[in-house]
Design a protein around this motif. Structure first.
Motif, short mmCIF file in Angstrom:
data_model
loop_
_atom_site.label_atom_id
_atom_site.label_comp_id
_atom_site.label_asym_id
_atom_site.label_seq_id
_atom_site.Cartn_x
_atom_site.Cartn_y
_atom_site.Cartn_z
N GLY A 1 0.83 -1.20 0.00
CA GLY A 1 0.00 0.00 0.00
C GLY A 1 0.86 1.25 0.00
O GLY A 1 2.00 1.25 0.47
N LEU B 1 -4.02 5.90 3.43
CA LEU B 1 -3.45 4.79 2.67
C LEU B 1 -4.14 4.73 1.31
O LEU B 1 -5.36 4.68 1.22
N PRO C 1 -4.53 -1.27 1.79
CA PRO C 1 -5.32 -0.06 2.04
C PRO C 1 -6.81 -0.31 1.90
O PRO C 1 -7.25 -1.23 1.19
N LYS D 1 -8.08 -4.78 5.68
CA LYS D 1 -7.89 -3.44 5.12
C LYS D 1 -7.82 -2.39 6.22
O LYS D 1 -8.48 -2.51 7.25
N SER E 1 -7.83 2.01 6.52
CA SER E 1 -8.11 3.23 5.75
C SER E 1 -7.01 4.27 5.89
O SER E 1 -6.78 5.06 4.98
N ASP E 2 -6.36 4.32 7.05
CA ASP E 2 -5.29 5.30 7.24
C ASP E 2 -4.19 4.68 8.09
O ASP E 2 -4.33 3.60 8.67
#
Length: 453
Positions: free
Chosen positions: A391, A399, A423, A438, A440-441
């Motif tokens: 990522g 990300l 990501p 996953k 997200s950030d």
């Protein structure tokens, strides 16, 4: 002042002065003054003289793909884009002693055995030395014709008489042209030799492979115009301490750029590596802090490599940042994002980052794997051994998804990995036996896997 000329638009006859009626075809009012192709001094510009009209075609015109010759070495054929294209010019660069001559001698032997008439011209070694290398590699029975010469005029005359399909020039820095007043290896000589060889290749339908020396920075020595002249530029990379060698295409007019071929240096020469991911991970033992497997893409093939990080207290006022196989400025960016967005400082700590196996990674998708390796080493927490990470990290800490997610996951699953960290915006794909997690950030990733953030 340039001399004014006139011509008839009907028959093309030229005149020194204007008249109402053309004396050549008898048409009236067809004579007009010729406008020069360019302005400026007549000796420095094109002037008034006109050339021939070039035939034009539209974008919908279909042409037959150029014929290719395959040598049977899958890794080399892959990097060339599927085989050797007729009338192409190829430049191969690499560090001294990395194995360029060995690779090209093996390739010459395979092409010759496949029916391609091949001539190997060595400007650095005598023919006897090339024969000794061929005997050591078991290639003495290959129908390759050898020559030891540096005079470009003699080489081109010989190639024109012999009419080979492939000519290998080792190396371009040793060639010299008698119409250039400078020493062999100089910028003028290298440019002139590359231009003559490339033009000869296009005019006579001969594929020419030129070996180029590299500078301390790893760039092909001589003017960059040489790289612009040729159709394909290949770099032969590798560390002296590793048996792996990477043949990387950085320019290819007949195939994908950034394609790689992986070879292993053995006592019998260079052996192609069919599954490079398994080779790069072959020495990986039990999971340890600072070790993370990155699922990358090199050209069109997925490659799994191990990212290794080490964090240690620094005795100096300015901590060290040492990187092997990755971009040092990108490491500085990742450290800054971890400190600014996640509150994890690295002040007073030496940071060492290494890509195992002598591999060089350039794609941004390695950001998350590097961050995971740094955090794993700093917190002394090992990620599960069956997990791959990929990522891109933005400066805001978000990300970003990486391309070809499915290919990365399939390669990981094929090698026995059961989990992947990617990501949040990555394309959702289903790969049997692989659990995709996953984030997200970056802050959420740190909090989930390292209990901080």
């Amino acid at each position: 002042m340039a001399k004014t000329s006139f011509s008839c638009s009907a028959c093309g006859a030229s005149f020194s002065k204007w008249s109402g009626r053309c004396e050549g075809c008898g048409e009236w009012n067809t004579i007009s003054e010729d406008k020069g192709l360019s302005s400026g001094p007549s000796k420095k510009s094109l002037g008034v003289k006109r050339g021939r009209t070039i035939p034009l075609s539209d974008l919908a015109t279909r042409e037959i793909p150029p014929p290719r010759a395959c040598c049977g070495v899958g890794e080399l054929d892959r990097v060339l884009g599927g085989g050797l294209v007729a009338a192409s010019a190829i430049l191969v660069g690499g560090d001294p002693g990395i194995g360029k001559s060995t690779l090209l001698l093996q390739a010459a032997a395979r092409f010759a055995k496949a029916g391609v008439k091949t001539i190997y011209v060595s400007g650095e070694e005598a023919s006897a030395q090339v024969r000794m290398r061929a005997q050591r590699l078991g290639l003495a029975d290959a129908p390759v014709q050898l020559a030891a010469e540096t005079n470009l005029r003699d080489i081109l005359t010989t190639l024109e008489a012999e009419k080979p399909q492939l000519a290998i020039i080792d190396s371009i820095q040793t060639m010299w042209s008698d119409h250039v007043d400078s020493a062999p290896g100089s910028v003028s000589q290298v440019r002139a030799a590359a231009h003559e060889l490339t033009t000869f290749a296009k005019r006579n339908g001969v594929s020419i492979i030129m070996v180029g020396h590299v500078t301390k920075d790893g760039q092909i020595a001589g003017p960059r115009v040489v790289e612009h002249m040729v159709d394909t530029v290949l770099y032969f990379e590798g560390e002296r301490g590793h048996q792996f060698r990477i043949l990387r295409a950085v320019k290819n007019r007949f195939g994908p750029a950034d394609e790689i071929g992986v070879f292993e240096m053995t006592g019998g020469g260079l052996a192609e590596v069919i599954n490079p991911s398994a080779l790069f991970l072959s020495e990986r033992g039990e999971p340890s802090p600072g070790s993370v497997v990155f699922a990358g893409i090199e050209g069109t093939r997925p490659v799994l490599v191990e990212m290794q990080a080490l964090i240690a207290p620094s005795p100096h006022s300015q901590p060290r940042r040492a990187v092997v196989g990755w971009d040092s400025s990108r490491l500085a960016m990742i450290l800054a994002v971890l400190e600014a967005r996640c509150g994890i400082p690295f002040a007073g700590l030496d940071v060492y980052l290494n890509v195992a196996g002598g591999m060089k990674i350039s794609e941004p998708a390695a950001d998350l794997a590097v961050a995971a390796a740094l955090l794993s080493a700093r917190e002394d927490v090992a990620l599960p051994a069956d997990t791959v990470v990929f990522g891109e990290i933005s400066l805001s800490g978000a990300l970003r998804p990486a391309p070809q997610t499915e290919n990365r996951l399939k390669e990981a699953q094929k090698l026995g990995f059961t989990a992947a960290i990617a990501p949040g915006g990555s394309k959702t794909v289903s790969v049997n036996g692989l659990n995709l997690r996953k984030s997200s950030d970056l802050a959420g990733f740190v909090g989930e896997f390292f209990g901080a953030g």
